[in-house]
Write an enzyme that holds these catalytic residues in place. Structure first.
Site, PDB file in Angstrom:
ATOM      1  CB  SER A   4      -0.971  -0.006   1.185  1.00 45.59           C
ATOM      2  OG  SER A   4      -1.894  -1.049   1.022  1.00 45.59           O
TER       3      SER A   4
ATOM      4  CB  THR B 122      -3.974  -4.933   6.662  1.00 45.81           C
ATOM      5  OG1 THR B 122      -4.067  -6.224   6.047  1.00 45.81           O
ATOM      6  CG2 THR B 122      -2.621  -4.783   7.324  1.00 45.81           C
TER       7      THR B 122
ATOM      8  CE  LYS C  40      -8.467  -5.729   5.956  1.00 49.69           C
ATOM      9  NZ  LYS C  40      -8.769  -6.219   4.609  1.00 49.69           N
TER      10      LYS C  40
ATOM     11  N   GLY D  58     -13.208 -20.795   2.946  1.00 48.29           N
ATOM     12  CA  GLY D  58     -12.686 -20.038   4.079  1.00 48.29           C
ATOM     13  C   GLY D  58     -13.801 -19.311   4.804  1.00 48.29           C
TER      14      GLY D  58
ATOM     15  N   GLY E  81     -12.727 -16.628   7.249  1.00 48.90           N
ATOM     16  CA  GLY E  81     -11.991 -15.632   8.024  1.00 48.90           C
ATOM     17  C   GLY E  81     -12.443 -14.213   7.745  1.00 48.90           C
TER      18      GLY E  81
ATOM     19  NE  ARG F 215      -8.316 -25.697   9.379  1.00 49.37           N
ATOM     20  CZ  ARG F 215      -7.159 -25.213   9.752  1.00 49.37           C
ATOM     21  NH1 ARG F 215      -6.040 -25.809   9.381  1.00 49.37           N
ATOM     22  NH2 ARG F 215      -7.083 -24.103  10.474  1.00 49.37           N
TER      23      ARG F 215
HETATM   24  P1  ATR Z   1      -9.365 -14.993  11.069  1.00 50.01           P
HETATM   25  O1  ATR Z   1     -10.200 -16.223  11.218  1.00 50.01           O
HETATM   26  O2  ATR Z   1      -8.652 -14.596  12.311  1.00 50.01           O
HETATM   27  O3  ATR Z   1     -10.038 -13.867  10.375  1.00 50.01           O
HETATM   28  P2  ATR Z   1      -8.030 -15.414   8.640  1.00 50.01           P
HETATM   29  O4  ATR Z   1      -6.583 -15.525   8.384  1.00 50.01           O
HETATM   30  O5  ATR Z   1      -8.796 -14.316   8.039  1.00 50.01           O
HETATM   31  O6  ATR Z   1      -8.161 -15.442  10.177  1.00 50.01           O
HETATM   32  O7  ATR Z   1      -8.777 -16.775   8.257  1.00 50.01           O
HETATM   33  C1  ATR Z   1      -8.095 -17.892   8.102  1.00 50.01           C
HETATM   34  C2  ATR Z   1      -8.924 -18.810   7.211  1.00 50.01           C
HETATM   35  O8  ATR Z   1      -8.031 -19.744   6.622  1.00 50.01           O
HETATM   36  C3  ATR Z   1      -9.941 -19.627   7.977  1.00 50.01           C
HETATM   37  O9  ATR Z   1     -11.041 -19.892   7.158  1.00 50.01           O
HETATM   38  C4  ATR Z   1      -9.141 -20.893   8.271  1.00 50.01           C
HETATM   39  O10 ATR Z   1      -9.917 -22.041   8.505  1.00 50.01           O
HETATM   40  P3  ATR Z   1     -10.349 -22.461  10.002  1.00 50.01           P
HETATM   41  O11 ATR Z   1     -11.552 -21.635  10.300  1.00 50.01           O
HETATM   42  O12 ATR Z   1     -10.631 -23.906   9.895  1.00 50.01           O
HETATM   43  O13 ATR Z   1      -9.176 -22.151  10.878  1.00 50.01           O
HETATM   44  C5  ATR Z   1      -8.411 -21.053   6.984  1.00 50.01           C
HETATM   45  N1  ATR Z   1      -7.250 -21.909   7.108  1.00 50.01           N
HETATM   46  C6  ATR Z   1      -6.073 -21.612   7.703  1.00 50.01           C
HETATM   47  N2  ATR Z   1      -5.207 -22.656   7.582  1.00 50.01           N
HETATM   48  C7  ATR Z   1      -5.866 -23.619   6.889  1.00 50.01           C
HETATM   49  C8  ATR Z   1      -5.521 -24.931   6.430  1.00 50.01           C
HETATM   50  N3  ATR Z   1      -4.315 -25.461   6.653  1.00 50.01           N
HETATM   51  N4  ATR Z   1      -6.444 -25.618   5.718  1.00 50.01           N
HETATM   52  C9  ATR Z   1      -7.664 -25.100   5.481  1.00 50.01           C
HETATM   53  N5  ATR Z   1      -8.052 -23.875   5.892  1.00 50.01           N
HETATM   54  C10 ATR Z   1      -7.173 -23.152   6.587  1.00 50.01           C
END
Ligand code: ATR
Length: 266
Positions: free
Chosen positions: A17, A62, A66, A126, A128, A151
């Site tokens: 950025s 970021t 957020k 995902g 997150g 997951r």
């Molecule tokens: P936050 O949940 O704190 O916002 P993020 O980095 O935005 O974090 O989200 C991480 C995403 O990546 C989540 O959907 C996470 O899945 P989980 O909810 O099961 O943790 C996913 N993720 C991270 N590592 C993973 C892996 N090895 N396999 C599959 N999904 C993964």
């Protein structure tokens, strides 16, 4: 006096950025500077105070702040309220406003491809922080159906409570889709492999990774090997920056061929 802008996060060292915004400041002869600042959560109130005092004119937020920044702001835009995700902060009428330009970034990046997603089917992978913005963007693009898999199934179900039209599918349950979006953090490390069964897909699909650094991921490699379309998150990053710039300066800076050559293909 030179105006100051920041991106805050933790970590923030890899953020592009500053390069993007400083390029636009220079191009438009605006006396401003944009820097990155790694913060701890307890520093969030003070940084918001800097906006209120006029010491900082704008902030991008970021990971992982957020959502965490929200309690310290005076007001949220409709979109940041809906997504519970703030990536842009500015002062308006003496109030510190939290806004969201990630939705715009995603929508504009898709529109740029010329691919029509209206009445199409999406699968989000995902659950997150970035996912609510992607759901809102897909809704804006008028998709017919949005599947979501994660997951950890429970986190996907929690999203459905907020977005009832989502259809949650089990991890690795194969559903047919037109576009699949990797919104997980899998791929941020070059050696990361995504544990998804994507072999038996029928026809040509569109693989979109929200990750832009590294520019290609296991998810996108799998797409390419199997002849699907693929795109990383770089344009989303560029367009969210463009919209933030507009909030701060009152006009959209140019994203032309020269700009894309500089920032898109590194
Ligand atoms: P936050 O949940 O704190 O916002 P993020 O980095 O935005 O974090 O989200 C991480 C995403 O990546 C989540 O959907 C996470 O899945 P989980 O909810 O099961 O943790 C996913 N993720 C991270 N590592 C993973 C892996 N090895 N396999 C599959 N999904 C993964």
């Amino acid at each position: 006096m030179t105006k100051k802008y920041l991106i805050i996060g933790n970590p923030v060292s890899h953020s592009m950025s500053p390069q993007i915004h400083n390029y636009w400041f220079k191009q438009n002869k605006i006396d401003s500077v944009y820097e990155k600042k790694e913060l701890n959560e307890k520093e969030l109130p003070d940084i918001v105070k800097n906006i209120r005092d006029g010491e900082i004119s704008g902030i991008n937020v970021t990971v992982p702040f957020k959502q965490k920044i929200i309690p310290f702001l005076d007001k949220l835009s409709k979109l940041s309220k809906k997504t519970q995700s703030v990536n842009t902060i500015y002062l308006r009428d003496n109030e510190v406003i939290g806004d969201n330009t990630d939705v715009y970034g995603f929508v504009k990046s898709i529109k740029d491809t010329g691919i029509e997603l209206k009445d199409k089917v999406a699968l989000i992978v995902g659950a997150g922080g970035v996912v609510p913005s992607i759901i809102c963007a897909l809704q804006e693009l008028l998709l017919k159906k949005i599947y979501l898999t994660n997951r950890t199934f429970k986190k996907a179900e929690q999203l459905k409570e907020k977005y009832p039209k989502l259809e949650i599918v089990k991890w690795d349950e194969l559903v047919d889709f037109d576009i699949i979006i990797n919104a997980t953090s899998v791929g941020l490390k070059v050696e990361d492999k995504i544990d998804l069964n994507l072999k038996k897909l029928d026809g040509k699909k569109f693989f979109y990774d929200t990750i832009y650094n590294p520019p290609t991921t296991d998810f996108l490699n799998k797409a390419k090997i199997n002849g699907h379309l693929s795109m990383n998150g770089k344009l989303m990053l560029i367009y969210q920056a463009q919209k933030s710039f507009e909030f701060w300066n009152g006009f959209l800076p140019e994203v032309d061929e020269k700009f894309l050559n500089l920032f898109q293909n590194d």
